[in-house]
Design a protein around this motif. Sequence first.
Motif, PDB file in Angstrom:
ATOM      1  N   CYS A  29       0.842  -1.215   0.000  1.00 12.55           N
ATOM      2  CA  CYS A  29       0.000   0.000   0.000  1.00 12.55           C
ATOM      3  C   CYS A  29       0.868   1.252   0.000  1.00 12.55           C
ATOM      4  O   CYS A  29       0.612   2.195  -0.759  1.00 12.55           O
ATOM      5  CB  CYS A  29      -0.932   0.002   1.208  1.00 12.55           C
ATOM      6  N   ASN A  30       1.882   1.275   0.846  1.00  9.69           N
ATOM      7  CA  ASN A  30       2.772   2.438   0.908  1.00  9.69           C
ATOM      8  C   ASN A  30       3.493   2.669  -0.416  1.00  9.69           C
ATOM      9  O   ASN A  30       3.639   3.806  -0.861  1.00  9.69           O
ATOM     10  CB  ASN A  30       3.774   2.296   2.051  1.00  9.69           C
ATOM     11  N   GLU A  31       3.931   1.592  -1.047  1.00 12.49           N
ATOM     12  CA  GLU A  31       4.596   1.723  -2.349  1.00 12.49           C
ATOM     13  C   GLU A  31       3.634   2.255  -3.408  1.00 12.49           C
ATOM     14  O   GLU A  31       4.019   3.086  -4.234  1.00 12.49           O
ATOM     15  CB  GLU A  31       5.178   0.382  -2.783  1.00 12.49           C
ATOM     16  N   ALA A  32       2.391   1.774  -3.377  1.00 14.75           N
ATOM     17  CA  ALA A  32       1.397   2.251  -4.351  1.00 14.75           C
ATOM     18  C   ALA A  32       1.121   3.738  -4.138  1.00 14.75           C
ATOM     19  O   ALA A  32       1.028   4.502  -5.105  1.00 14.75           O
ATOM     20  CB  ALA A  32       0.109   1.444  -4.223  1.00 14.75           C
ATOM     21  N   ILE A  33       1.015   4.152  -2.891  1.00 14.02           N
ATOM     22  CA  ILE A  33       0.766   5.565  -2.589  1.00 14.02           C
ATOM     23  C   ILE A  33       1.947   6.423  -3.026  1.00 14.02           C
ATOM     24  O   ILE A  33       1.766   7.516  -3.563  1.00 14.02           O
ATOM     25  CB  ILE A  33       0.461   5.752  -1.086  1.00 14.02           C
ATOM     26  N   GLU A  34       3.158   5.933  -2.849  1.00 12.71           N
ATOM     27  CA  GLU A  34       4.350   6.692  -3.244  1.00 12.71           C
ATOM     28  C   GLU A  34       4.402   6.943  -4.746  1.00 12.71           C
ATOM     29  O   GLU A  34       4.974   7.922  -5.197  1.00 12.71           O
ATOM     30  CB  GLU A  34       5.623   5.973  -2.790  1.00 12.71           C
ATOM     31  N   HIS A  35       3.789   6.070  -5.526  1.00 15.76           N
ATOM     32  CA  HIS A  35       3.800   6.220  -6.980  1.00 15.76           C
ATOM     33  C   HIS A  35       2.622   7.049  -7.502  1.00 15.76           C
ATOM     34  O   HIS A  35       2.459   7.197  -8.706  1.00 15.76           O
ATOM     35  CB  HIS A  35       3.812   4.845  -7.658  1.00 15.76           C
ATOM     36  N   CYS A  36       1.801   7.582  -6.607  1.00 15.96           N
ATOM     37  CA  CYS A  36       0.647   8.411  -7.000  1.00 15.96           C
ATOM     38  C   CYS A  36       1.062   9.871  -7.089  1.00 15.96           C
ATOM     39  O   CYS A  36       2.054  10.283  -6.496  1.00 15.96           O
ATOM     40  CB  CYS A  36      -0.471   8.268  -5.967  1.00 15.96           C
ATOM     41  N   PRO A  37       0.279  10.664  -7.824  1.00 14.68           N
ATOM     42  CA  PRO A  37       0.562  12.103  -7.883  1.00 14.68           C
ATOM     43  C   PRO A  37       0.487  12.741  -6.492  1.00 14.68           C
ATOM     44  O   PRO A  37      -0.285  12.305  -5.642  1.00 14.68           O
ATOM     45  CB  PRO A  37      -0.559  12.649  -8.776  1.00 14.68           C
ATOM     46  N   GLU A  38       1.295  13.758  -6.271  1.00 16.96           N
ATOM     47  CA  GLU A  38       1.365  14.429  -4.968  1.00 16.96           C
ATOM     48  C   GLU A  38       0.002  14.919  -4.497  1.00 16.96           C
ATOM     49  O   GLU A  38      -0.284  14.921  -3.304  1.00 16.96           O
ATOM     50  CB  GLU A  38       2.337  15.604  -5.025  1.00 16.96           C
ATOM     51  N   ALA A  39      -0.838  15.344  -5.429  1.00 11.64           N
ATOM     52  CA  ALA A  39      -2.139  15.906  -5.063  1.00 11.64           C
ATOM     53  C   ALA A  39      -3.019  14.890  -4.340  1.00 11.64           C
ATOM     54  O   ALA A  39      -3.876  15.273  -3.548  1.00 11.64           O
ATOM     55  CB  ALA A  39      -2.848  16.406  -6.311  1.00 11.64           C
ATOM     56  N   ASN A  40      -2.826  13.600  -4.594  1.00 15.41           N
ATOM     57  CA  ASN A  40      -3.687  12.565  -4.006  1.00 15.41           C
ATOM     58  C   ASN A  40      -3.087  11.859  -2.803  1.00 15.41           C
ATOM     59  O   ASN A  40      -3.790  11.117  -2.123  1.00 15.41           O
ATOM     60  CB  ASN A  40      -4.026  11.515  -5.064  1.00 15.41           C
ATOM     61  N   LYS A  41      -1.823  12.065  -2.525  1.00 16.37           N
ATOM     62  CA  LYS A  41      -1.143  11.284  -1.490  1.00 16.37           C
ATOM     63  C   LYS A  41      -1.750  11.459  -0.104  1.00 16.37           C
ATOM     64  O   LYS A  41      -1.969  10.479   0.605  1.00 16.37           O
ATOM     65  CB  LYS A  41       0.346  11.610  -1.450  1.00 16.37           C
ATOM     66  N   LYS A  42      -2.044  12.688   0.284  1.00 18.34           N
ATOM     67  CA  LYS A  42      -2.587  12.911   1.628  1.00 18.34           C
ATOM     68  C   LYS A  42      -3.925  12.210   1.803  1.00 18.34           C
ATOM     69  O   LYS A  42      -4.190  11.612   2.840  1.00 18.34           O
ATOM     70  CB  LYS A  42      -2.727  14.401   1.913  1.00 18.34           C
ATOM     71  N   GLN A  43      -4.770  12.285   0.786  1.00 19.44           N
ATOM     72  CA  GLN A  43      -6.071  11.636   0.866  1.00 19.44           C
ATOM     73  C   GLN A  43      -5.917  10.114   0.923  1.00 19.44           C
ATOM     74  O   GLN A  43      -6.615   9.440   1.687  1.00 19.44           O
ATOM     75  CB  GLN A  43      -6.937  12.038  -0.318  1.00 19.44           C
ATOM     76  N   LEU A  44      -4.997   9.572   0.146  1.00 16.17           N
ATOM     77  CA  LEU A  44      -4.788   8.124   0.145  1.00 16.17           C
ATOM     78  C   LEU A  44      -4.201   7.648   1.470  1.00 16.17           C
ATOM     79  O   LEU A  44      -4.590   6.593   1.982  1.00 16.17           O
ATOM     80  CB  LEU A  44      -3.883   7.722  -1.017  1.00 16.17           C
ATOM     81  N   ILE A  45      -3.296   8.416   2.040  1.00 17.48           N
ATOM     82  CA  ILE A  45      -2.726   8.067   3.341  1.00 17.48           C
ATOM     83  C   ILE A  45      -3.819   8.079   4.403  1.00 17.48           C
ATOM     84  O   ILE A  45      -3.894   7.187   5.254  1.00 17.48           O
ATOM     85  CB  ILE A  45      -1.563   9.018   3.700  1.00 17.48           C
ATOM     86  N   SER A  46      -4.675   9.084   4.341  1.00 15.83           N
ATOM     87  CA  SER A  46      -5.788   9.174   5.288  1.00 15.83           C
ATOM     88  C   SER A  46      -6.730   7.988   5.135  1.00 15.83           C
ATOM     89  O   SER A  46      -7.173   7.391   6.124  1.00 15.83           O
ATOM     90  CB  SER A  46      -6.541  10.486   5.070  1.00 15.83           C
ATOM     91  N   MET A  47      -7.035   7.624   3.895  1.00 16.08           N
ATOM     92  CA  MET A  47      -7.920   6.489   3.641  1.00 16.08           C
ATOM     93  C   MET A  47      -7.291   5.191   4.138  1.00 16.08           C
ATOM     94  O   MET A  47      -7.960   4.354   4.745  1.00 16.08           O
ATOM     95  CB  MET A  47      -8.228   6.374   2.149  1.00 16.08           C
ATOM     96  N   GLN A  48      -5.994   5.037   3.913  1.00 12.76           N
ATOM     97  CA  GLN A  48      -5.303   3.831   4.371  1.00 12.76           C
ATOM     98  C   GLN A  48      -5.337   3.743   5.894  1.00 12.76           C
ATOM     99  O   GLN A  48      -5.595   2.682   6.460  1.00 12.76           O
ATOM    100  CB  GLN A  48      -3.859   3.816   3.880  1.00 12.76           C
ATOM    101  N   HIS A  49      -5.096   4.867   6.561  1.00 10.81           N
ATOM    102  CA  HIS A  49      -5.119   4.885   8.026  1.00 10.81           C
ATOM    103  C   HIS A  49      -6.519   4.526   8.538  1.00 10.81           C
ATOM    104  O   HIS A  49      -6.657   3.722   9.470  1.00 10.81           O
ATOM    105  CB  HIS A  49      -4.695   6.263   8.540  1.00 10.81           C
ATOM    106  N   HIS A  50      -7.542   5.116   7.936  1.00  5.96           N
ATOM    107  CA  HIS A  50      -8.920   4.822   8.335  1.00  5.96           C
ATOM    108  C   HIS A  50      -9.224   3.334   8.154  1.00  5.96           C
ATOM    109  O   HIS A  50      -9.806   2.699   9.045  1.00  5.96           O
ATOM    110  CB  HIS A  50      -9.890   5.673   7.507  1.00  5.96           C
ATOM    111  N   LEU A  51      -8.827   2.788   7.024  1.00  5.59           N
ATOM    112  CA  LEU A  51      -9.064   1.366   6.762  1.00  5.59           C
ATOM    113  C   LEU A  51      -8.344   0.491   7.786  1.00  5.59           C
ATOM    114  O   LEU A  51      -8.926  -0.447   8.330  1.00  5.59           O
ATOM    115  CB  LEU A  51      -8.613   1.010   5.341  1.00  5.59           C
ATOM    116  N   GLU A  52      -7.094   0.803   8.081  1.00 10.51           N
ATOM    117  CA  GLU A  52      -6.340   0.023   9.071  1.00 10.51           C
ATOM    118  C   GLU A  52      -6.991   0.086  10.450  1.00 10.51           C
ATOM    119  O   GLU A  52      -7.049  -0.922  11.156  1.00 10.51           O
ATOM    120  CB  GLU A  52      -4.899   0.511   9.143  1.00 10.51           C
ATOM    121  N   GLN A  53      -7.478   1.267  10.826  1.00  6.16           N
ATOM    122  CA  GLN A  53      -8.148   1.408  12.121  1.00  6.16           C
ATOM    123  C   GLN A  53      -9.416   0.567  12.178  1.00  6.16           C
ATOM    124  O   GLN A  53      -9.681  -0.095  13.188  1.00  6.16           O
ATOM    125  CB  GLN A  53      -8.485   2.880  12.395  1.00  6.16           C
TER     126      GLN A  53
END
Length: 104
Positions: A29-53
Motif C-alpha cells: 500500500c505504501n509503495e502504491a501511494i508513493e507512486h501516485c501524484p502528490e495531489a492525491n497522497k494525503k487523501q490516500l494516506i488518510s484512507m489507508q489509516h482509516h481502513l487500518e483502524q
Amino acid sequence: MTQLPNFDSLKWLAENEPDELEELQRKLCNEAIEHCPEANKKQLISMQHHLEQQLSRCSNPYHRCYLAMSIMNEKFLALNTIINNPIEFRQNSAEILDLNAKKL
C-alpha cells in the motif's frame, strides 16, 4: 516495487504468518501511494489509516473482507455521485462553527 507473491504463498502466509502478511499489505500500500501524484497522497494516506483502524477491530478474516468491501463500496458510491452529479456535490456544504466563540 515489491513483487506480489503467488496465491498459494499468500494463503500460506494468511494461515501461518498473519503478521507477516499484514506487513506485506502495508508495504505494498505504501509503495502504491508513493507512486501516485502528490495531489492525491494525503487523501490516500488518510484512507489507508482509516481502513487500518477499522480492520484492527475485526475478529476474523471474513469480517475484515466484508468491512473492506463495505468501505470501498462507500467510496465508489461517493465517487459516482461526484462524477454523475457534480452540481449536487458542490452544493453540499457544512457550517463551520467557531469553538472559541463565547455563547450568549
